[in-house]
Write a protein that holds these residues in place. Structure first.
Motif, PDB file in Angstrom:
ATOM      1  N   SER A 187      -6.477   8.193   1.368  1.00  0.00           N
ATOM      2  CA  SER A 187      -7.157   6.819   2.416  1.00  0.00           C
ATOM      3  C   SER A 187      -6.962   5.424   3.075  1.00  0.00           C
ATOM      4  N   THR A 188      -7.775   4.860   1.916  1.00  0.00           N
ATOM      5  CA  THR A 188      -7.494   3.331   1.770  1.00  0.00           C
ATOM      6  C   THR A 188      -6.277   2.973   1.627  1.00  0.00           C
ATOM      7  N   SER A 189      -5.399   3.393   0.926  1.00  0.00           N
ATOM      8  CA  SER A 189      -4.004   3.228   0.251  1.00  0.00           C
ATOM      9  C   SER A 189      -3.065   3.386   0.479  1.00  0.00           C
ATOM     10  N   ALA A 190      -3.384   4.420   2.451  1.00  0.00           N
ATOM     11  CA  ALA A 190      -2.752   4.588   3.081  1.00  0.00           C
ATOM     12  C   ALA A 190      -3.038   3.627   4.071  1.00  0.00           C
ATOM     13  N   ASP A 191      -4.306   3.106   4.633  1.00  0.00           N
ATOM     14  CA  ASP A 191      -4.477   1.707   5.209  1.00  0.00           C
ATOM     15  C   ASP A 191      -4.141   0.389   5.039  1.00  0.00           C
ATOM     16  N   LEU A 192      -4.131   0.560   3.285  1.00  0.00           N
ATOM     17  CA  LEU A 192      -3.894  -0.849   2.809  1.00  0.00           C
ATOM     18  C   LEU A 192      -2.348  -1.041   3.524  1.00  0.00           C
ATOM     19  N   ILE A 193      -1.585   0.097   3.806  1.00  0.00           N
ATOM     20  CA  ILE A 193       0.163   0.095   3.582  1.00  0.00           C
ATOM     21  C   ILE A 193       0.145  -0.645   4.774  1.00  0.00           C
ATOM     22  N   LEU A 194      -0.641   0.696   6.093  1.00  0.00           N
ATOM     23  CA  LEU A 194      -0.115  -0.304   7.539  1.00  0.00           C
ATOM     24  C   LEU A 194      -0.989  -1.831   7.634  1.00  0.00           C
ATOM     25  N   LYS A 195      -2.640  -1.592   7.047  1.00  0.00           N
ATOM     26  CA  LYS A 195      -2.650  -3.224   7.523  1.00  0.00           C
ATOM     27  C   LYS A 195      -1.546  -4.187   6.636  1.00  0.00           C
ATOM     28  N   ASN A 196      -1.059  -4.255   5.722  1.00  0.00           N
ATOM     29  CA  ASN A 196       0.381  -4.979   4.954  1.00  0.00           C
ATOM     30  C   ASN A 196       1.942  -4.268   5.146  1.00  0.00           C
ATOM     31  N   THR A 197       1.719  -3.558   5.843  1.00  0.00           N
ATOM     32  CA  THR A 197       3.244  -3.627   7.298  1.00  0.00           C
ATOM     33  C   THR A 197       3.847  -3.109   6.265  1.00  0.00           C
ATOM     34  N   GLY A 198       3.701  -2.127   5.032  1.00  0.00           N
ATOM     35  CA  GLY A 198       4.495  -1.813   4.347  1.00  0.00           C
ATOM     36  C   GLY A 198       5.070  -2.899   2.703  1.00  0.00           C
ATOM     37  N   LEU A 199       3.692  -3.793   2.966  1.00  0.00           N
ATOM     38  CA  LEU A 199       4.763  -4.245   1.787  1.00  0.00           C
ATOM     39  C   LEU A 199       4.503  -4.260   0.338  1.00  0.00           C
ATOM     40  N   LEU A 200       3.800  -3.338   0.114  1.00  0.00           N
ATOM     41  CA  LEU A 200       2.355  -3.225  -1.156  1.00  0.00           C
ATOM     42  C   LEU A 200       3.071  -2.814  -2.154  1.00  0.00           C
ATOM     43  N   PRO A 201       3.750  -2.689  -3.552  1.00  0.00           N
ATOM     44  CA  PRO A 201       4.407  -2.377  -3.698  1.00  0.00           C
ATOM     45  C   PRO A 201       3.704  -1.044  -4.879  1.00  0.00           C
ATOM     46  N   VAL A 202       4.037   0.012  -4.779  1.00  0.00           N
ATOM     47  CA  VAL A 202       3.682   1.908  -5.474  1.00  0.00           C
ATOM     48  C   VAL A 202       2.604   1.089  -6.845  1.00  0.00           C
ATOM     49  N   GLU A 203       2.980   0.635  -7.312  1.00  0.00           N
ATOM     50  CA  GLU A 203       1.964   0.066  -8.690  1.00  0.00           C
ATOM     51  C   GLU A 203       1.119  -0.634  -8.892  1.00  0.00           C
ATOM     52  N   GLN A 204       0.883  -1.593  -7.328  1.00  0.00           N
ATOM     53  CA  GLN A 204      -0.323  -2.135  -7.247  1.00  0.00           C
ATOM     54  C   GLN A 204      -0.823  -1.426  -6.783  1.00  0.00           C
ATOM     55  N   LEU A 205      -0.175  -0.618  -5.924  1.00  0.00           N
ATOM     56  CA  LEU A 205      -1.517   0.547  -4.663  1.00  0.00           C
ATOM     57  C   LEU A 205      -2.059   1.926  -5.889  1.00  0.00           C
ATOM     58  N   ALA A 206      -0.994   2.238  -6.786  1.00  0.00           N
ATOM     59  CA  ALA A 206      -1.926   3.452  -7.756  1.00  0.00           C
ATOM     60  C   ALA A 206      -3.069   2.639  -8.290  1.00  0.00           C
ATOM     61  N   CYS A 207      -2.933   0.795  -8.697  1.00  0.00           N
ATOM     62  CA  CYS A 207      -4.338   0.901  -9.209  1.00  0.00           C
ATOM     63  C   CYS A 207      -5.096   0.584  -8.579  1.00  0.00           C
ATOM     64  N   TYR A 208      -5.022   0.045  -6.907  1.00  0.00           N
ATOM     65  CA  TYR A 208      -6.402  -0.300  -6.836  1.00  0.00           C
ATOM     66  C   TYR A 208      -6.571   1.667  -6.586  1.00  0.00           C
ATOM     67  N   ALA A 209      -6.017   2.228  -6.458  1.00  0.00           N
ATOM     68  CA  ALA A 209      -6.821   3.742  -6.676  1.00  0.00           C
ATOM     69  C   ALA A 209      -6.795   4.815  -7.605  1.00  0.00           C
ATOM     70  N   ASN A 210      -6.637   3.748  -9.396  1.00  0.00           N
ATOM     71  CA  ASN A 210      -7.313   4.145 -10.761  1.00  0.00           C
ATOM     72  C   ASN A 210      -6.739   4.977 -10.999  1.00  0.00           C
ATOM     73  N   MET A 211      -5.052   5.228 -10.592  1.00  0.00           N
ATOM     74  CA  MET A 211      -4.275   6.248 -10.369  1.00  0.00           C
ATOM     75  C   MET A 211      -3.302   5.700 -11.765  1.00  0.00           C
ATOM     76  N   SER A 212      -2.785   6.908 -12.266  1.00  0.00           N
ATOM     77  CA  SER A 212      -1.460   6.529 -12.543  1.00  0.00           C
ATOM     78  C   SER A 212      -0.231   6.313 -11.642  1.00  0.00           C
ATOM     79  N   ILE A 213       0.994   5.778 -11.626  1.00  0.00           N
ATOM     80  CA  ILE A 213       2.045   6.286 -10.857  1.00  0.00           C
ATOM     81  C   ILE A 213       2.021   7.756 -10.491  1.00  0.00           C
ATOM     82  N   ARG A 214       2.585   8.340 -11.091  1.00  0.00           N
ATOM     83  CA  ARG A 214       3.001   9.808 -11.499  1.00  0.00           C
ATOM     84  C   ARG A 214       1.713  10.381 -10.298  1.00  0.00           C
ATOM     85  N   SER A 215       0.425  10.581 -10.282  1.00  0.00           N
ATOM     86  CA  SER A 215      -0.644  10.593 -10.443  1.00  0.00           C
ATOM     87  C   SER A 215      -0.870  10.060  -8.665  1.00  0.00           C
TER      88      SER A 215
END
Length: 280
Positions: A168-196
């Motif tokens: 939920s937090t990652s999706a909100d971050l994407i919308l607030k940042n106009t889709g500019l955050l890379p998946v690797e950074q989002l996965a890091c925020y979520a404390n998950m591997s990219i695949r997970s």
């Protein structure tokens, strides 16, 4: 001109529903063509007066679906055709958060992506009673109260779910940042591997985080042009984080079926005025 007013749901529903909206417009006897382009949002509209005339296939022009009093519009990952309106319209709309629909109804969002489904096929006969109550409501505040009561019944039937989790937090971050955050950074925020992270995102939102980001950026560019028509596409591409104008054009062809200028020329949109708006 389309007049729109938005109102927030009850606190219990806020993690799942972004807002309720009431939209009104009159086509003055003419056909109003609204393109169904890619969108990250799932909505549930209910039409009180005229109904949508039809949805036509973008290439063949064949009628895909005719309008009904209410339904569920899934998120869109492509240009799905043109919706024709003709008449005096007033409709109430439930606008879900990116993973709100899946959490509330335990139905995979991916199953309704690029689809419009009649309300009774999803919610059964109870939705007709809800619709009749909405028709009798005097204003948006009453409609919102009725929607709160109706949706809370479904929410309480489900097993307790985390209202705000990493996805939920990652999706909100994407919308607030106009889709500019890379998946690797989002996965890091979520404390998950990219695949997970990608797997969980698809399960809850219905599409991959990369595609969700691209659609969010496209919608931002489209909304900016409608709000500031004097801005050049080059300027909009820069403001929305595209590499260049060609990158923006590529996304428009993918998500809107044509280049930006041709898309707006062939399907000019009616101006929308917000009397009240709930931010993402």
């Amino acid at each position: 001109m389309i007049t729109t007013s938005e109102i927030a749901p009850s606190p219990a529903l806020a993690p799942f529903v972004r807002c309720y909206a009431l939209r009104e417009f009159d086509t003055k006897g003419l056909d109003l063509i609204k393109p169904w382009h890619a969108s990250h949002e799932i909505t549930m509209p209910f039409f009180f007066k005229a109904k949508p005339v039809q949805l036509t296939h973008p290439q063949t022009g064949k009628v895909i679906k005719r309008g009904s009093y209410g339904g569920l519009t899934g998120s869109g990952t492509q240009y799905n055709g043109e919706m024709t309106f003709n008449g005096s319209y007033s409709f109430f709309e439930v606008c879900f958060r990116p993973d709100g629909f899946t959490k509330m109804f335990r139905l995979p969002s991916s199953k309704i992506t690029n689809q419009i489904i009649d309300a009774e096929d999803i919610f059964g006969s109870s939705v007709k009673i809800f619709f009749e109550q909405l028709c009798a409501a005097k204003n948006l505040a009453e409609m919102a109260s009725l929607a709160d009561s109706y949706l809370l019944v479904f929410l309480r039937k489900q097993k307790p779910a985390m209202q705000k989790d990493a996805i939920s937090t990652s999706a909100d971050l994407i919308l607030k940042n106009t889709g500019l955050l890379p998946v690797e950074q989002l996965a890091c925020y979520a404390n998950m591997s990219i695949r997970s992270f990608e797997r969980h995102f698809i399960e809850q939102v219905g599409i991959s985080p990369k595609l969700f980001s691209c659609i969010a950026r496209f919608n931002r560019a489209f909304a900016l042009k409608l709000k500031r028509p004097e801005k050049s596409w080059t300027s909009i591409a820069y403001d929305c984080g595209y590499f260049d104008q060609m990158h923006l054009i590529k996304d428009f062809r993918k998500f809107a079926g044509n280049s930006p200028s041709v898309f707006l020329e062939h399907t000019p949109l009616t101006k929308e005025i917000y009397t009240n708006r709930i931010e993402v």
